[in-house]
Design a protein around this motif. Structure first.
Motif, PDB file in Angstrom:
ATOM      1  N   ILE A 152     -41.166 -24.901 -37.056  1.00  0.00           N
ATOM      2  CA  ILE A 152     -40.520 -25.106 -35.754  1.00  0.00           C
ATOM      3  C   ILE A 152     -39.050 -25.463 -35.943  1.00  0.00           C
ATOM      4  O   ILE A 152     -38.174 -24.963 -35.235  1.00  0.00           O
ATOM      5  N   LYS A 153     -38.777 -26.338 -36.918  1.00  0.00           N
ATOM      6  CA  LYS A 153     -37.386 -26.737 -37.176  1.00  0.00           C
ATOM      7  C   LYS A 153     -36.551 -25.541 -37.608  1.00  0.00           C
ATOM      8  O   LYS A 153     -35.424 -25.357 -37.148  1.00  0.00           O
ATOM      9  N   VAL A 154     -37.111 -24.724 -38.511  1.00  0.00           N
ATOM     10  CA  VAL A 154     -36.384 -23.536 -38.953  1.00  0.00           C
ATOM     11  C   VAL A 154     -36.159 -22.592 -37.776  1.00  0.00           C
ATOM     12  O   VAL A 154     -35.103 -21.955 -37.663  1.00  0.00           O
ATOM     13  N   GLY A 155     -37.125 -22.526 -36.866  1.00  0.00           N
ATOM     14  CA  GLY A 155     -36.991 -21.682 -35.698  1.00  0.00           C
ATOM     15  C   GLY A 155     -35.885 -22.124 -34.756  1.00  0.00           C
ATOM     16  O   GLY A 155     -35.412 -21.327 -33.930  1.00  0.00           O
ATOM     17  N   MET A 156     -35.465 -23.373 -34.868  1.00  0.00           N
ATOM     18  CA  MET A 156     -34.382 -23.892 -34.036  1.00  0.00           C
ATOM     19  C   MET A 156     -33.010 -23.452 -34.537  1.00  0.00           C
ATOM     20  O   MET A 156     -32.014 -23.572 -33.821  1.00  0.00           O
ATOM     21  N   LEU A 157     -32.951 -22.932 -35.758  1.00  0.00           N
ATOM     22  CA  LEU A 157     -31.666 -22.515 -36.322  1.00  0.00           C
ATOM     23  C   LEU A 157     -31.205 -21.207 -35.700  1.00  0.00           C
ATOM     24  O   LEU A 157     -32.012 -20.324 -35.400  1.00  0.00           O
ATOM     25  N   SER A 158     -29.915 -21.070 -35.542  1.00  0.00           N
ATOM     26  CA  SER A 158     -29.362 -19.786 -35.111  1.00  0.00           C
ATOM     27  C   SER A 158     -29.442 -18.804 -36.290  1.00  0.00           C
ATOM     28  O   SER A 158     -29.703 -19.202 -37.433  1.00  0.00           O
ATOM     29  N   VAL A 195     -27.226 -27.423 -39.708  1.00  0.00           N
ATOM     30  CA  VAL A 195     -28.498 -27.139 -40.383  1.00  0.00           C
ATOM     31  C   VAL A 195     -29.178 -28.440 -40.789  1.00  0.00           C
ATOM     32  O   VAL A 195     -30.377 -28.642 -40.541  1.00  0.00           O
ATOM     33  N   PHE A 196     -28.427 -29.341 -41.414  1.00  0.00           N
ATOM     34  CA  PHE A 196     -28.991 -30.629 -41.824  1.00  0.00           C
ATOM     35  C   PHE A 196     -29.532 -31.392 -40.617  1.00  0.00           C
ATOM     36  O   PHE A 196     -30.620 -31.975 -40.669  1.00  0.00           O
ATOM     37  N   ALA A 197     -28.765 -31.402 -39.534  1.00  0.00           N
ATOM     38  CA  ALA A 197     -29.173 -32.148 -38.345  1.00  0.00           C
ATOM     39  C   ALA A 197     -30.452 -31.569 -37.738  1.00  0.00           C
ATOM     40  O   ALA A 197     -31.366 -32.315 -37.369  1.00  0.00           O
ATOM     41  N   LYS A 198     -30.532 -30.253 -37.634  1.00  0.00           N
ATOM     42  CA  LYS A 198     -31.705 -29.620 -37.021  1.00  0.00           C
ATOM     43  C   LYS A 198     -32.944 -29.740 -37.898  1.00  0.00           C
ATOM     44  O   LYS A 198     -34.062 -29.864 -37.388  1.00  0.00           O
ATOM     45  N   LEU A 199     -32.753 -29.706 -39.213  1.00  0.00           N
ATOM     46  CA  LEU A 199     -33.890 -29.804 -40.127  1.00  0.00           C
ATOM     47  C   LEU A 199     -34.293 -31.254 -40.411  1.00  0.00           C
ATOM     48  O   LEU A 199     -35.380 -31.502 -40.931  1.00  0.00           O
ATOM     49  N   GLY A 200     -33.399 -32.191 -40.082  1.00  0.00           N
ATOM     50  CA  GLY A 200     -33.689 -33.591 -40.354  1.00  0.00           C
ATOM     51  C   GLY A 200     -33.634 -33.929 -41.826  1.00  0.00           C
ATOM     52  O   GLY A 200     -34.439 -34.721 -42.326  1.00  0.00           O
TER      53      GLY A 200
END
Length: 222
Positions: A152-158, A195-200
């Motif tokens: 899900i986190k990876v899916g949030m990336l552009s 990327v760091f922020a979205k992946l945590g």
């Protein structure tokens, strides 16, 4: 006027100290406040000077860099420590990160990478040399599970952020990613931050490991 970042350098090799001095002293907004040649002196200097960042060599007399790192994290926890060494062994990386290092760089790193690592550490971020990221990832066994939460986190990336993550996991530096994608290094840094922020995650190794676990690297371009 913003106060300069105050840096402590600990390395028993006088040539290395001279080289790092030559890199950091002219850098805008950075002040090299003390240089010492052993780990015990590094701990004492950290307590006395309270630098923003301490650069510690791994192999030093009296007290090695890892032991000094652990003591500094106890007696001067506000000091951010970047481990600087000629050795890139995985066990050193793991021990340094576990002990609370805010960065891990090889001494062969480019001058701009050293300066960037100091600024990143002072800002509360973790920075690892791209070469170390690739080295750690290459030693990991293939991950058989793809956790749904991480997918899900990876899916949030552009699309561009996903491309940056793949190249990051391949061990490319920000400058190399920028040249490959035909964008500025500053733009890559912004993408990496997002990327760091979205992946945590806090650093390149963690981001690369997540990319591997989720299968993002399986069909990635070489």
């Amino acid at each position: 006027m913003t106060d300069p970042l105050r840096v402590l350098l600990a390395d028993d090799d006088s040539l290395i100290r001279t080289a790092i001095d030559a890199i950091l002293r002219p850098a805008a907004g950075i002040e090299l406040i003390a240089q010492v040649a052993d780990g015990r002196a590094a701990v004492e200097a950290a307590v006395r000077h309270r630098p923003d960042v301490a650069l510690l060599d791994i192999q030093m007399p009296v007290l090695d860099g890892l032991a000094a790192l652990r003591e500094i994290r106890t007696v001067a926890p506000a000091v951010r420590v970047v481990v600087l060494t000629t050795f890139g062994q995985d066990d050193y990386v793991a021990q340094a990160l576990h002990a609370g290092a805010a960065g891990f760089l090889l001494k062969e790193s480019a001058a701009e990478e050293l300066e960037y690592a100091v600024r990143a550490a002072a800002a509360g971020n973790a920075y690892l040399s791209p070469k170390i990221t690739r080295q750690v990832l290459d030693r990991l066994p293939p991950a058989p599970v793809r956790p749904s939460e991480e997918l899900i986190k990876v899916g949030m990336l552009s699309d561009r952020e996903r491309e940056v993550l793949i190249r990051l996991a391949q061990g490319l530096s920000n400058a190399e990613i920028g040249r490959l994608l035909f964008v500025s290094e500053g733009t890559v840094k912004t993408h990496v931050y997002h990327v760091f922020a979205k992946l945590g995650v806090d650093n390149r190794v963690q981001a690369a490991m997540l990319a591997q676990r989720t299968g993002l690297l399986d069909a990635s371009p070489a």
